[in-house]
Design a protein around this motif. Structure first.
Motif, short mmCIF file in Angstrom:
data_model
loop_
_atom_site.label_atom_id
_atom_site.label_comp_id
_atom_site.label_asym_id
_atom_site.label_seq_id
_atom_site.Cartn_x
_atom_site.Cartn_y
_atom_site.Cartn_z
N ARG A 76 20.78 12.89 -5.26
CA ARG A 76 19.76 13.45 -5.84
C ARG A 76 19.10 14.09 -5.41
O ARG A 76 18.77 13.12 -3.70
N LEU A 77 17.88 15.08 -5.51
CA LEU A 77 16.75 15.69 -4.97
C LEU A 77 15.20 14.52 -6.24
O LEU A 77 15.36 15.07 -7.04
N GLN A 78 14.65 14.25 -5.51
CA GLN A 78 12.75 13.98 -5.88
C GLN A 78 11.78 14.53 -5.60
O GLN A 78 11.94 14.55 -4.14
N GLY A 79 10.98 14.17 -6.52
CA GLY A 79 9.98 14.56 -5.94
C GLY A 79 9.05 13.30 -6.50
O GLY A 79 8.91 11.85 -7.56
N LEU A 80 6.93 12.95 -5.65
CA LEU A 80 6.79 11.81 -6.12
C LEU A 80 5.02 12.76 -5.82
O LEU A 80 4.84 12.54 -4.77
N MET A 81 4.27 12.28 -6.84
CA MET A 81 3.19 12.47 -7.04
C MET A 81 2.28 12.15 -5.97
O MET A 81 2.41 10.59 -6.42
N LEU A 82 1.69 11.73 -4.75
CA LEU A 82 0.65 10.93 -3.88
C LEU A 82 -0.26 10.68 -4.82
O LEU A 82 -1.24 10.76 -3.52
N VAL A 83 -1.03 10.26 -6.02
CA VAL A 83 -1.72 10.23 -6.36
C VAL A 83 -2.22 9.06 -7.37
O VAL A 83 -0.83 8.67 -7.53
N ASN A 84 -2.53 8.11 -7.42
CA ASN A 84 -3.10 7.28 -8.63
C ASN A 84 -2.23 5.96 -8.01
O ASN A 84 -1.36 5.90 -9.00
N ARG A 85 -1.57 6.53 -7.16
CA ARG A 85 -0.48 4.53 -6.74
C ARG A 85 0.57 5.32 -7.83
O ARG A 85 1.48 4.52 -7.66
N SER A 86 0.96 6.34 -8.00
CA SER A 86 2.06 6.35 -8.97
C SER A 86 3.46 6.60 -8.30
O SER A 86 3.67 6.21 -7.46
N VAL A 144 -3.20 2.26 14.08
CA VAL A 144 -2.74 3.17 13.06
C VAL A 144 -3.01 2.08 11.52
O VAL A 144 -2.91 1.24 11.48
N THR A 145 -2.88 3.26 10.47
CA THR A 145 -2.50 2.40 8.96
C THR A 145 -1.77 2.89 8.61
O THR A 145 -1.33 4.47 7.94
N VAL A 146 -0.77 1.72 8.73
CA VAL A 146 0.62 2.17 7.55
C VAL A 146 0.61 2.40 6.02
O VAL A 146 0.11 1.25 6.03
N ARG A 147 0.86 3.05 5.70
CA ARG A 147 1.85 2.63 4.37
C ARG A 147 3.51 3.28 3.35
O ARG A 147 3.34 3.71 4.33
N HIS A 148 3.71 3.02 2.81
CA HIS A 148 5.09 3.10 2.53
C HIS A 148 5.31 2.94 1.11
O HIS A 148 4.55 2.86 0.54
N ILE A 149 6.42 3.75 1.17
CA ILE A 149 7.23 4.08 -0.54
C ILE A 149 8.36 3.15 -0.60
O ILE A 149 9.33 3.64 0.35
N SER A 150 8.40 2.59 -1.41
CA SER A 150 9.88 1.13 -0.97
C SER A 150 10.79 2.06 -2.17
O SER A 150 10.68 1.89 -3.33
N ALA A 151 11.35 1.72 -1.79
CA ALA A 151 13.43 2.28 -3.06
C ALA A 151 13.31 0.74 -3.91
O ALA A 151 13.12 -0.64 -3.83
N PRO A 152 13.51 1.61 -4.68
CA PRO A 152 13.76 0.10 -6.18
C PRO A 152 14.42 -0.87 -5.91
O PRO A 152 14.79 -2.22 -6.37
N HIS A 153 15.27 -0.64 -5.10
CA HIS A 153 16.63 -1.85 -4.97
C HIS A 153 17.77 -0.91 -3.30
O HIS A 153 16.97 0.12 -3.38
N HIS A 191 0.90 -0.89 0.32
CA HIS A 191 -0.32 -0.17 -0.28
C HIS A 191 1.08 0.84 0.07
O HIS A 191 1.72 2.12 1.34
N SER A 192 0.75 2.20 -0.76
CA SER A 192 1.28 3.14 -0.76
C SER A 192 1.03 4.09 -0.39
O SER A 192 -0.61 4.05 0.08
N VAL A 193 2.32 5.63 0.06
CA VAL A 193 1.29 6.45 0.76
C VAL A 193 0.84 7.16 0.09
O VAL A 193 1.03 7.16 -1.30
N ARG A 194 -0.35 7.81 0.99
CA ARG A 194 -1.75 8.27 -0.14
C ARG A 194 -1.15 10.07 -0.02
O ARG A 194 -1.36 10.46 1.33
N HIS A 195 -2.14 11.09 -0.23
CA HIS A 195 -2.08 12.38 -0.40
C HIS A 195 -3.39 12.48 0.45
O HIS A 195 -4.10 11.85 0.44
#
Length: 1089
Positions: free
Chosen positions: A92-102, A57-66, A19-23
């Protein structure tokens, strides 16, 4: 009571669910595994007021690709629905939109150090701030749609007085940017959103302030101290500081706030802790089983307001909405605001900071963060901005003036260029040996350099003037050099003797650096803030340092395979050049002792000197010469004891007041030379070799041709690069004020002058307009063109007043020496060269009727009788570039661009070699051009066809066989005995009153050099030649007593390579030259066997 939960067990179950972190409202933190696994960004979803009391609590996460990834700093833009992070492995600096499990990330910037822990978003202006503890800067990046890391709009808003910055927080509505710094003097600071109006908020009782957050409701700043193990708060003005939590062994990292709750990550045991912000009471302690980093409260209430003002302004790059001034457009580094105040244009200025290094064939530049930047599509050719293959070796810079100084081993010169795109280079010093090291004293504006061929150390002003030798003895191979303006100390390495030495800036008090562990010291780097001297030792395969205050030596970095040569320090990084198989530029982290990167080009160039081009490396220091150059005329040089001395350049002596520079001229037996690089006219006493400056108060730009009038004691010279217009000028040898004799057009290039003091005429060639003209020395309004057809590149000119003949060289495609009467009539080719030649200088031996000339193309001097017979080779050298030649009795005097001294040889030399040439005077010049000499005992005496002629309205031009012709100035026509103006644009010339040119005022002028015996000799000749007019002739001959003839020559090359563009129009200005291609290999030491 604090609730302690083992969080990891069910957290891992949720990870598997994916489950991905959501907006929405989330507590979000970053963490890395203890051993194996992948880094995560984890979020507890929902309102903390609900899940903290309940523990559900409801926990969600974003996982690194490797597994190599590591998330560290976090920030968010709620209105954009975007989460931002810093990632260590790819820097680097990165960003991720928290919509549609992008899962599509946006890279905002590549090239961080990998330890960026502090991020903050200005949601009103739509900018992301990041703080880098390795590069010690704070960067602002515009959050634009569809922006990529290949073309980010960024601006370094804070880059001074940062030692180890970590935490970051922003309050857009108040215009505050906060950061923590735990360098040598830990502190918390605040500035406006552009990094300006900076002040300290907290400076005491801090050790390692790290993560930061703002309570926008109560106007409080919170931070954690990773070593004190505290969570603290303070008002924005620094008042009401208090400790909220003190937890021994916690090692807090990040902190976030939501209403009454404080959330903190601590790394020792891997905990997420929740406290009451008012009481410090602990609510929940989650043991994560990972190492947590930053933590943020992703919630709409934390970012009130909107960006409507910036949206309406529609800036091309960056918008900053300040509370007092409102929204305004700005440009990123490398750009400047257009006049419309919205769009941006690329600036011509080179970015600071950056790294510049010489590779022999070129001078190249890399960004300050080249150790971490992407090398995609990067080639050496793209990084090099001067690529003329001139043997570039040593580098120095003036950060304030954005000027780079560099040495050229091929042309034996030192040049400068302002670091702006499209700027031209300018040669300022010529005739050097082999300059491997340079340094610039940015406080007193003096340039120092080592010369390993000549074995000396020198100093000059930044324009190359006032050159002075500082150290000339006991040097074997002087190489690296560094200056400490405040201490008044100069340091240099001598690998030939395996030593590093230092002295006062005037060369006095010379001492050995008390270091025994030294083998082959190369370049030096001096940190004037910490008073530490660094050097590269290729013999020990080490970078070493010496603390000037503690008198202690340190090993900074070592690598067994490295041949350390050039060296520079930038923030926490060591930069060096290496050679052979590792030929290129390398960078290592000083603190971790790990190499970051090496950029190799084994088959291209030869990596030599390297500098960190950064004005911050040249701090404002308290120096003794600081005020008005110490009131010194020329050079102000600091001493050990916090005092200084004034010094003078070549041709000057220090006056009794110990500040002024004076010059003592001689009246007889001297040579005058024009030095276009030292921008002086020098007089050398041929009896003693002493050098003096003529007219020291006159500002020269590029003096070329010279001539001397012994009757009036005047020196004439041409200046082809005068700031207020090209001109022919003159000055009394003992005078101080110059007089413009003839203004030249912008296209004129005067390479040659010839003074006919017998007839008061000045002849000169104009290779720019391809013509030869003659000027009256008594009325400079009278100038006549006498030759203007079929001239290609006329240069040197010489006249024989008694024979009524003139000779000039033409080094064009049809190289030749021509002759004509002195009015331009009866023109003919005197010598037709069999091949292209560069006949620069001409001089006539009046005693033997011989013409001498120098040939710079073939490095030889030739001679021929004036009847066109008996042509002979006088001398040939293997490596020379002759320019000026003058005859002084039985000796020829020669200037040579490839030497820093005058040469002499007997005029009777025939088919000689370099052994027949000897040096005359000191080796202190740079680029000697035209020469003229004078000796009263060798003055040419005689009469011409114009002798006794008083009937010419403008000028009398002598012809052979004692004939003459009257001539009118350009724009006038002869009408009977008068000159009538025919060109309305011609200068009006007052008709001359007929006067007796034999007046005594012409024979009593001081310094004419003729004795009474000479006058008697002239009288005897007069009786023989003019038997019918003895009395008149005696008067005329005494009037025309003579001195010597001059002949000039000159040349300079358009790109400093004489074989490619042989002209002095813009001798030192060059544009883009031929480029060369070279691939770049990325090298990581850890990947090598």
């Amino acid at each position: 009571m604090e609730i302690y939960l083992i969080f990891i067990s069910w957290f891992l179950i949720l990870i598997k669910a994916g489950h991905s972190v959501r907006h929405g409202t989330n507590l979000v933190w970053s963490m890395s595994p203890l051993v194996n696994g992948k880094a995560r960004i984890v979020g507890i979803e929902g309102d903390p007021n609900e899940w903290i009391p309940s523990g559900n609590v409801t926990v969600r996460h974003i996982s690194a690709p490797h597994s190599a990834w590591q998330f560290r700093g976090l920030a968010f833009h709620h209105r954009h629905k975007t989460l931002y992070w810093s990632e260590k492995s790819k820097q680097r600096l990165q960003g991720l939109m928290l919509v549609n499990r992008s899962t599509t990330t946006q890279t905002l910037y590549s090239g961080t150090s990998g330890t960026v822990d502090g991020l903050a978003v200005d949601w009103v202006s739509n900018n992301l701030y990041s703080v880098d503890p390795k590069y010690n800067w704070i960067m602002m990046i515009a959050l634009k749609d569809n922006m990529t890391d290949e073309d980010p709009y960024y601006k370094l808003v804070v880059k001074t007085d940062l030692a180890n910055p970590h935490g970051l927080a922003v309050y857009p509505q108040k215009g505050y940017l906060f950061w923590s710094d735990w360098g040598f003097f830990p502190k918390i600071e605040v500035s406006d959103l552009l990094g300006l109006n900076r002040r300290t908020v907290v400076s005491d009782n801090l050790i390692a302030p790290r993560g930061m957050t703002i309570d926008y409701q109560e106007n409080l700043l919170y931070w954690v101290d990773s070593i004190k193990n505290t969570i603290e708060s303070v008002q924005f003005n620094g008042n009401s500081r208090r400790i909220i939590v003190s937890h021994a062994g916690a090692k807090f990292f990040g902190v976030a706030i939501f209403e009454k709750y404080l959330f903190a990550t601590e790394q020792l045991d891997g905990h997420l802790r929740i406290y009451d912000k008012n009481t410090g009471k602990g609510y929940i302690n989650y043991q994560l089983g990972y190492i947590p980093y930053d933590v943020i409260m992703y919630d709409e209430s934390a970012q009130p307001g909107n960006s409507s003002e910036c949206d309406l302004l529609d800036c091309e790059q960056i918008c900053v909405n300040m509370p007092l001034t409102g929204a305004n457009c700005y440009c990123g580094d490398g750009f400047e605001l257009h006049e419309d105040q919205k769009s941006c244009v690329e600036t011509r200025l080179f970015l600071q900071p950056s790294h510049i290094y010489a590779i022999n064939d070129a001078i190249c530049q890399y960004p300050a963060n080249f150790g971490h930047m992407s090398l995609t599509n990067v080639t050496l050719d793209k990084q090099c901005f001067i690529k003329t293959r001139k043997g570039f070796m040593a580098l120095a810079y003036d950060g304030d003036q954005r000027t780079l100084y560099y040495s050229e081993n091929v042309t034996k010169s030192i040049s400068q260029v302002q670091l702006k795109r499209g700027e031209y280079t300018q040669t300022i010093i010529k005739g050097i040996g082999e300059v491997k090291g340079m340094t610039f004293d940015w406080m007193t504006k003096n340039l120092f350099w080592t010369d390993s061929k000549n074995r000396w150390i020198m100093v000059a002003r930044p324009d190359g003037r006032f050159q002075r030798k500082l150290i000339t003895v006991n040097l074997t191979d002087p190489l690296g050099i560094a200056v400490h303006p405040q201490r008044g100390e100069l340091y240099w390495s001598d690998p030939g003797r395996s030593v590093i030495e230092f002295s006062a800036l005037n060369g006095g008090g010379r001492q050995l650096l008390p270091v025994t562990d030294i083998s082959h010291p190369n370049h030096l780097y001096l940190d004037c803030t910490s008073d530490v001297l660094y050097w590269a030792d290729s013999g020990l395969n080490k970078i070493k340092a010496y603390d000037l205050d503690l008198k202690s030596t340190m090993d900074i970095y070592s690598q067994q395979s490295a041949n350390f040569y050039g060296i520079s320090i930038f923030q926490d990084y060591l930069v060096w050049t290496d050679q052979n198989d590792m030929n290129g530029i390398h960078i290592a982290d000083i603190q971790t002792q790990k190499k970051v990167r090496g950029i190799l080009h084994p088959q291209t160039g030869h990596a030599l000197d390297v500098i960190a081009y950064d004005v911050l490396n040249q701090p404002i220091l308290d120096v003794t010469c600081g005020e008005n150059n110490g009131y010194c005329d020329q050079l102000c040089l600091g001493l050990y004891n916090e005092s200084y001395v004034c010094a003078c350049g070549t041709g000057f002596q220090l006056d009794r007041d110990l500040r002024s520079c004076t010059t003592g001229l001689v009246r007889d037996n001297f040579v005058i030379a024009a030095d276009s690089y030292q921008k002086q006219l020098y007089q050398m006493d041929l009896s003693t070799g002493d050098v003096h400056v003529i007219a020291p108060d006159v500002t020269h730009y590029r003096p070329i041709a010279v001539g001397f009038d012994p009757i009036r004691n005047h020196v004439y010279w041409t200046d082809n690069d005068k700031a207020d217009g090209k001109a022919i000028q003159r000055v009394n040898v003992e005078g101080r004020q110059a007089e413009v004799v003839w203004d030249l057009s912008e296209d004129s290039i005067i390479d040659g002058l010839a003074v006919d003091y017998v007839n008061r005429l000045l002849y000169f060639t104009d290779t720019g307009l391809d013509r030869i003209q003659v000027l009256s020395m008594d009325n400079s309004l009278i100038c006549k063109t006498i030759v203007e057809d079929n001239l290609d590149e006329p240069r040197a000119i010489a006249v024989h007043p008694m024979k009524g003949k003139m000779f000039w060289s033409d080094w064009g495609r049809d190289s030749k020496i021509e002759t004509a009467n002195m009015d331009g009539s009866e023109r003919q080719v005197f010598i037709q060269m069999s091949e292209v030649s560069w006949q620069n200088g001409l001089t006539i031996d009046f005693q033997d009727d011989v013409l001498y000339w120098v040939d710079a193309m073939h490095n030889k001097i030739e001679a021929i009788s004036l009847d066109g017979k008996n042509r002979r080779n006088v001398i040939t050298e293997e490596d020379a570039h002759y320019f000026g030649i003058s005859l002084n009795g039985e000796s020829l005097l020669i200037s040579d661009w490839k030497t820093n001294y005058l040469k002499t040889l007997p005029k009777t030399t025939r088919d000689g070699g370099s052994s027949d040439i000897t040096r005359v005077g000191p080796r202190t010049f740079s680029r000697l051009n035209g020469l003229t000499s004078y000796n009263s005992k060798l003055v040419v005496k005689g009469a011409s066809g114009c002798t006794g002629v008083f009937s010419c309205d403008h000028i009398c031009l002598p012809l052979p066989s004692n004939r003459f012709v009257c001539a009118c100035a350009d724009g006038y026509t002869e009408a009977g005995a008068r000159c009538i103006q025919t060109d309305d644009n011609a200068t009006f010339i007052q008709p001359q009153a007929k006067s007796d040119f034999s007046s005594s005022k012409y024979i009593t002028y001081p310094n004419s050099g003729l004795s009474k015996g000479g006058i008697v000799a002239i009288a005897v000749v007069s009786v023989i030649v003019f038997i019918l007019v003895i009395i008149s002739a005696m008067f005329l001959f005494t009037r025309w007593r003579s001195g010597r003839i001059r002949h000039e020559r000159l040349v300079d090359s358009g790109d400093n390579q004489v074989d490619s563009f042989y002209r002095i129009t813009f001798p030192d200005k060059q544009q883009e030259s031929v480029s060369f291609d070279s691939g770049i290999d990325q090298y990581d030491q850890t990947h090598r066997p």
